[in-house]
Design an enzyme around this catalytic site. Sequence first.
Site, PDB file in Angstrom:
ATOM      1  N   CYS A  14       0.819  -1.209   0.000  1.00 40.78           N
ATOM      2  CA  CYS A  14       0.000   0.000   0.000  1.00 40.78           C
ATOM      3  C   CYS A  14       0.856   1.263   0.000  1.00 40.78           C
ATOM      4  O   CYS A  14       0.345   2.353  -0.243  1.00 40.78           O
ATOM      5  CB  CYS A  14      -0.952   0.008   1.195  1.00 40.78           C
ATOM      6  SG  CYS A  14      -2.354  -1.111   0.987  1.00 40.78           S
ATOM      7  N   LYS A  17       0.638   3.265  -3.105  1.00 41.34           N
ATOM      8  CA  LYS A  17      -0.554   4.067  -3.343  1.00 41.34           C
ATOM      9  C   LYS A  17      -0.188   5.527  -3.630  1.00 41.34           C
ATOM     10  O   LYS A  17       0.726   6.064  -3.001  1.00 41.34           O
ATOM     11  CB  LYS A  17      -1.364   4.031  -2.037  1.00 41.34           C
ATOM     12  CG  LYS A  17      -2.827   3.713  -2.188  1.00 41.34           C
ATOM     13  CD  LYS A  17      -3.400   3.336  -0.835  1.00 41.34           C
ATOM     14  CE  LYS A  17      -4.769   3.922  -0.634  1.00 41.34           C
ATOM     15  NZ  LYS A  17      -5.529   3.270   0.428  1.00 41.34           N
ATOM     16  N   ALA A  45     -14.491   9.501   0.291  1.00 39.81           N
ATOM     17  CA  ALA A  45     -13.244   8.732   0.377  1.00 39.81           C
ATOM     18  C   ALA A  45     -13.410   7.519   1.296  1.00 39.81           C
ATOM     19  O   ALA A  45     -12.565   7.227   2.131  1.00 39.81           O
ATOM     20  CB  ALA A  45     -12.085   9.608   0.840  1.00 39.81           C
ATOM     21  N   ASP A  46     -14.528   6.830   1.137  1.00 32.61           N
ATOM     22  CA  ASP A  46     -14.792   5.658   1.978  1.00 32.61           C
ATOM     23  C   ASP A  46     -14.068   4.428   1.406  1.00 32.61           C
ATOM     24  O   ASP A  46     -13.431   4.499   0.368  1.00 32.61           O
ATOM     25  CB  ASP A  46     -16.300   5.405   2.083  1.00 32.61           C
ATOM     26  CG  ASP A  46     -16.688   4.895   3.463  1.00 32.61           C
ATOM     27  OD1 ASP A  46     -15.927   4.078   4.016  1.00 32.61           O
ATOM     28  OD2 ASP A  46     -17.740   5.304   3.972  1.00 32.61           O
ATOM     29  N   ASP A  47     -14.148   3.295   2.123  1.00 32.04           N
ATOM     30  CA  ASP A  47     -13.379   2.109   1.751  1.00 32.04           C
ATOM     31  C   ASP A  47     -13.935   1.398   0.528  1.00 32.04           C
ATOM     32  O   ASP A  47     -13.196   0.786  -0.226  1.00 32.04           O
ATOM     33  CB  ASP A  47     -13.341   1.136   2.930  1.00 32.04           C
ATOM     34  CG  ASP A  47     -12.671   1.760   4.120  1.00 32.04           C
ATOM     35  OD1 ASP A  47     -11.455   1.934   4.080  1.00 32.04           O
ATOM     36  OD2 ASP A  47     -13.373   2.134   5.085  1.00 32.04           O
ATOM     37  N   ASP A  87     -11.697  -4.011   2.842  1.00 30.12           N
ATOM     38  CA  ASP A  87     -12.580  -2.877   2.556  1.00 30.12           C
ATOM     39  C   ASP A  87     -14.060  -3.267   2.630  1.00 30.12           C
ATOM     40  O   ASP A  87     -14.911  -2.411   2.858  1.00 30.12           O
ATOM     41  CB  ASP A  87     -12.238  -2.267   1.190  1.00 30.12           C
ATOM     42  CG  ASP A  87     -11.003  -1.375   1.263  1.00 30.12           C
ATOM     43  OD1 ASP A  87     -10.808  -0.713   2.308  1.00 30.12           O
ATOM     44  OD2 ASP A  87     -10.238  -1.332   0.285  1.00 30.12           O
ATOM     45  N   THR A 137      -5.433 -10.913 -16.402  1.00 34.47           N
ATOM     46  CA  THR A 137      -3.971 -10.891 -16.262  1.00 34.47           C
ATOM     47  C   THR A 137      -3.346 -10.125 -17.417  1.00 34.47           C
ATOM     48  O   THR A 137      -3.723 -10.349 -18.572  1.00 34.47           O
ATOM     49  CB  THR A 137      -3.428 -12.340 -16.294  1.00 34.47           C
ATOM     50  OG1 THR A 137      -4.175 -13.119 -15.369  1.00 34.47           O
ATOM     51  CG2 THR A 137      -1.971 -12.380 -15.916  1.00 34.47           C
ATOM     52  N   ASP A 223     -10.593   1.176   7.385  1.00 34.11           N
ATOM     53  CA  ASP A 223      -9.399   0.382   7.675  1.00 34.11           C
ATOM     54  C   ASP A 223      -8.157   1.240   7.425  1.00 34.11           C
ATOM     55  O   ASP A 223      -8.190   2.213   6.675  1.00 34.11           O
ATOM     56  CB  ASP A 223      -9.370  -0.947   6.909  1.00 34.11           C
ATOM     57  CG  ASP A 223      -9.418  -0.790   5.399  1.00 34.11           C
ATOM     58  OD1 ASP A 223      -9.597   0.343   4.909  1.00 34.11           O
ATOM     59  OD2 ASP A 223      -9.266  -1.807   4.702  1.00 34.11           O
TER      60      ASP A 223
HETATM   61 CO    CO Z   1      -9.816   0.897   3.015  1.00 32.05          CO
HETATM   62 CO    CO Z   2      -8.697  -0.088  -0.179  1.00 29.70          CO
END
Ligand code: CO
Ligand code: CO
Length: 346
Positions: A14, A17, A45-47, A87, A137, A223
């Site tokens: 992460c 990101k 900006a929620d999960d 999430d 893929t 999270d």
């Molecule tokens: Co999240």
């Molecule tokens: Co996420």
Amino acid sequence: MTVRLTQIAKRAGCAAKHPPGYLFPLLKNLPKIVDPNVLVGNATADDAAVYRISDEIALVLTTDFFTPVVDDPYDFGSIAAANALSDVYAMGGRPLTALNLVGFPDEILDGQVLARILEGGAAKAREAGIDIVGGHTIKTDEPIYGLAVTGVVHPDRILSNDRAKEGDVLVLTKPIGIGIITTAAKQDRDTGGAIAEAIRLMSMLNRDACDAMLEVGVHAVTDVTGFGLLGHLRNMTLASGLEAEIELARVPVIAAAKTYVEGGIAPGGTHANHRFMAEHVDYEVDKTAQLLLCDAQTSGGLLIAVPEGKAAQLVAALEKRGTPAAARIGRLTSARGVAGRARVRP
Ligand code: CO
Ligand code: CO
């Protein structure tokens, strides 16, 4: 010779990101969401997004993928899956199915490496009680893996990040410092061998933490991943129109992470988070602590806003299920000026 996946990836997990300071301005000119069945969209900006199918049922839609955060392909797969599933748990939902999202450099890595990544992901999905039902893929220069997860939640019981209330207690369910530990390992500076504990924490589903908060009843949750504890806290306080007070002494931290960050080890994403958060936080703690609180986590814990009167019950419910942490780390206060600020006390 076994290949070390982290040596192929420029950035890990992460921490790869894009930071909020980069991302949010670019998103603001996109068309506004107009479908009334979108119960949670991109505005807060929620999960995950939530889409109402009927009065009884809503879909929870989310995706997460990243470059290797650890060397072992199976561990990478299992961590990426746990992180993507998180999430759904962070919306109070239950996962139903998932799709693999894969980028793989077949010219530099053996196909067996990809097979192991997918096995790790599939085993984690099974642990969450779901199947991976397909995927996509492409060829890339670095391995990339993650899931697009579909879950369900009752439309009246969505746990978004925007309904925290003044006076709520903040509870965290995994210790922080994961980004610093994985960076130390990638740079061969993990002298204490802390990566094993970090892998254990990252691989752990947030399902038990989710069950505990659903049992107790809480106001809001998110999270803790790439934006760090303070970054994700800010998304919650901003969306809820509040401010926060964090007590550093109560925040669970992986011990080695403190030592390493004092020695100058931290991912680029952590420094980017720290720069972005500087104008939103009043720190009464030193730079080491500030970096820990901004450390980009991969597959971190849930950050829960629970009414004061239920906080002890929530901590007990988490402890009963054996979550890695069940720590009261601070509380939410009314916004004196602009919402989204935090104060960090020793
Ligand atoms: Co999240
Ligand atoms: Co996420």
